[in-house]
Structure formats: structure tokens, C-alpha cells
Design a protein around this motif. Sequence first.
Motif, short mmCIF file in Angstrom:
data_model
loop_
_atom_site.label_atom_id
_atom_site.label_comp_id
_atom_site.label_asym_id
_atom_site.label_seq_id
_atom_site.Cartn_x
_atom_site.Cartn_y
_atom_site.Cartn_z
N ALA A 74 0.85 -1.20 0.00
CA ALA A 74 0.00 0.00 0.00
C ALA A 74 0.88 1.24 0.00
O ALA A 74 0.70 2.16 0.79
CB ALA A 74 -0.93 -0.02 1.20
N ASP A 75 1.87 1.24 -0.87
CA ASP A 75 2.82 2.34 -1.03
C ASP A 75 2.81 2.77 -2.49
O ASP A 75 2.64 1.93 -3.38
CB ASP A 75 4.24 1.90 -0.66
CG ASP A 75 4.42 1.55 0.80
OD1 ASP A 75 3.59 1.98 1.61
OD2 ASP A 75 5.38 0.84 1.12
N ASN A 76 3.04 4.04 -2.73
CA ASN A 76 3.00 4.55 -4.10
C ASN A 76 4.12 4.01 -4.97
O ASN A 76 5.24 3.84 -4.53
CB ASN A 76 3.05 6.08 -4.10
CG ASN A 76 1.73 6.69 -3.76
OD1 ASN A 76 0.68 6.11 -4.01
ND2 ASN A 76 1.76 7.88 -3.21
N TYR A 77 3.77 3.79 -6.21
CA TYR A 77 4.71 3.39 -7.25
C TYR A 77 5.34 4.66 -7.81
O TYR A 77 4.65 5.61 -8.15
CB TYR A 77 3.96 2.65 -8.35
CG TYR A 77 4.80 2.32 -9.55
CD1 TYR A 77 5.41 1.09 -9.66
CD2 TYR A 77 4.98 3.24 -10.58
CE1 TYR A 77 6.18 0.76 -10.77
CE2 TYR A 77 5.76 2.94 -11.68
CZ TYR A 77 6.36 1.70 -11.77
OH TYR A 77 7.12 1.39 -12.85
N TYR A 78 6.65 4.71 -7.85
CA TYR A 78 7.39 5.80 -8.49
C TYR A 78 8.54 5.18 -9.28
O TYR A 78 9.07 4.13 -8.91
CB TYR A 78 8.03 6.74 -7.46
CG TYR A 78 7.08 7.59 -6.67
CD1 TYR A 78 6.31 8.58 -7.27
CD2 TYR A 78 6.96 7.43 -5.31
CE1 TYR A 78 5.45 9.37 -6.54
CE2 TYR A 78 6.10 8.21 -4.56
CZ TYR A 78 5.35 9.18 -5.18
OH TYR A 78 4.50 9.95 -4.45
N ASP A 79 8.93 5.87 -10.35
CA ASP A 79 10.15 5.44 -11.03
C ASP A 79 11.29 5.53 -10.03
O ASP A 79 11.32 6.44 -9.20
CB ASP A 79 10.44 6.34 -12.23
CG ASP A 79 9.48 6.07 -13.38
OD1 ASP A 79 8.95 4.95 -13.47
OD2 ASP A 79 9.27 6.99 -14.20
N GLY A 80 12.20 4.62 -10.09
CA GLY A 80 13.33 4.62 -9.16
C GLY A 80 13.26 3.47 -8.18
O GLY A 80 14.25 3.13 -7.55
N TRP A 81 12.07 2.86 -8.02
CA TRP A 81 11.96 1.69 -7.15
C TRP A 81 12.39 0.45 -7.93
O TRP A 81 12.08 0.30 -9.10
CB TRP A 81 10.52 1.49 -6.68
CG TRP A 81 10.13 2.37 -5.55
CD1 TRP A 81 9.39 3.51 -5.63
CD2 TRP A 81 10.45 2.20 -4.17
NE1 TRP A 81 9.23 4.05 -4.38
CE2 TRP A 81 9.87 3.27 -3.47
CE3 TRP A 81 11.19 1.25 -3.46
CZ2 TRP A 81 10.01 3.42 -2.09
CZ3 TRP A 81 11.32 1.40 -2.09
CH2 TRP A 81 10.73 2.46 -1.42
N SER A 82 13.10 -0.42 -7.26
CA SER A 82 13.41 -1.74 -7.82
C SER A 82 13.05 -2.75 -6.74
O SER A 82 12.84 -2.40 -5.58
CB SER A 82 14.89 -1.85 -8.21
OG SER A 82 15.72 -1.62 -7.09
N VAL A 83 12.95 -4.00 -7.13
CA VAL A 83 12.58 -5.03 -6.16
C VAL A 83 13.48 -6.25 -6.33
O VAL A 83 13.81 -6.65 -7.44
CB VAL A 83 11.08 -5.41 -6.27
CG1 VAL A 83 10.75 -6.02 -7.61
CG2 VAL A 83 10.66 -6.34 -5.14
N ILE A 84 13.89 -6.80 -5.20
CA ILE A 84 14.74 -7.99 -5.17
C ILE A 84 13.99 -9.06 -4.39
O ILE A 84 13.57 -8.83 -3.25
CB ILE A 84 16.08 -7.67 -4.48
CG1 ILE A 84 16.79 -6.56 -5.26
CG2 ILE A 84 16.95 -8.92 -4.36
CD1 ILE A 84 17.90 -5.88 -4.49
N VAL A 85 13.77 -10.21 -5.01
CA VAL A 85 13.07 -11.32 -4.37
C VAL A 85 14.08 -12.44 -4.16
O VAL A 85 14.65 -12.94 -5.13
CB VAL A 85 11.88 -11.81 -5.23
CG1 VAL A 85 11.20 -13.01 -4.57
CG2 VAL A 85 10.89 -10.69 -5.46
N ASP A 86 14.28 -12.79 -2.91
CA ASP A 86 15.22 -13.86 -2.56
C ASP A 86 16.59 -13.65 -3.19
O ASP A 86 17.21 -14.58 -3.72
CB ASP A 86 14.65 -15.23 -2.95
CG ASP A 86 13.33 -15.52 -2.25
OD1 ASP A 86 13.16 -15.07 -1.10
OD2 ASP A 86 12.47 -16.20 -2.84
N GLY A 87 17.05 -12.40 -3.18
CA GLY A 87 18.39 -12.08 -3.68
C GLY A 87 18.49 -11.86 -5.18
O GLY A 87 19.57 -11.59 -5.69
#
Length: 145
Positions: A74-87
Motif C-alpha cells: 500500500a505504497d505509491n509506485y514511483y520510477d526509481g523503485w526496484s525489487v529484489i526477491v530472494d536475492g
Amino acid sequence: MACYRVETIPDDDAQLDYMARPDFDPATVAVVSESMPTVRPAPAIPDPIPVVRYAPNTVVVTATPSAPALLVLADNYYDGWSVIVDGKLAPIVRVNYTLRGVWLSAGSHTIEFVYRPLSFLIGGLISVMAMAIVAIVMIVQRGRG
């Protein structure tokens, strides 16, 4: 929250229209613009509640979906976010027009959302270059004096 029902609606205006309907329930359905893997119905027994830890520019989530699901913050999407799943780097998904999420397979996962916008990196590079120039000028001035 892990979402087990995903509606794909490519057009932003159509997404907003869909979410404005009285029968839209963001707790049970996620709206995305790109096709997602097939999801199954929500499990009869609810999944454990994800553990979320916030730090500056980082959100770490521990989640254990019982079936493939879309994890929605429940957080805003902005350019600049990346996501790492299990490394491993994973694609970030814009959900419900303004939120961010990531696709998870069934099982236990550690998910790390990291905010590193390109403007921060460029600004840091410019600062380092400016400090190097100042240092060189000071060294040259000292050598002359």
C-alpha cells in the motif's frame, strides 16, 4: 497483502473506471496493465500476514503465499523503485494505478523494495566530480605557492 485475483486492463483511464465501480474490492483484486501469470483462487485458509520493515529508501517484506500471488504494498509506485526477491532482481509491477507490487511463487520469500532514482545517482556523480575538480585546483594552487 497477497492478491490471488488479477485483472489486466492496459489503459490507465479504464483502470480508474474499473476501480471506481461500487463492486470493486481492492482487498480481493489487483488491477495491472500487463499480463501476469495465472493465479488460483484465494486459499481457504488465509496466508500468514506478511512482515514489513521500513527503513529510509528500503522496504523489506517477508511473505509466505500458499499459491502464486501478486504481493501488493500500500505504497505509491514511483520510477526509481526496484525489487529484489530472494536475492534476485525481479520486475516491479504497478498495481491499482498507483501502488507497487511484485509477483511471487508459492512459498517463503524475502522481498526488498529499494528506492534509487536515477536523479540521485546523477546528483551523486556530479558532486563527486565537483569535489575532484576542487581538490585538483587546490593541489595545483598549493604547488605554485
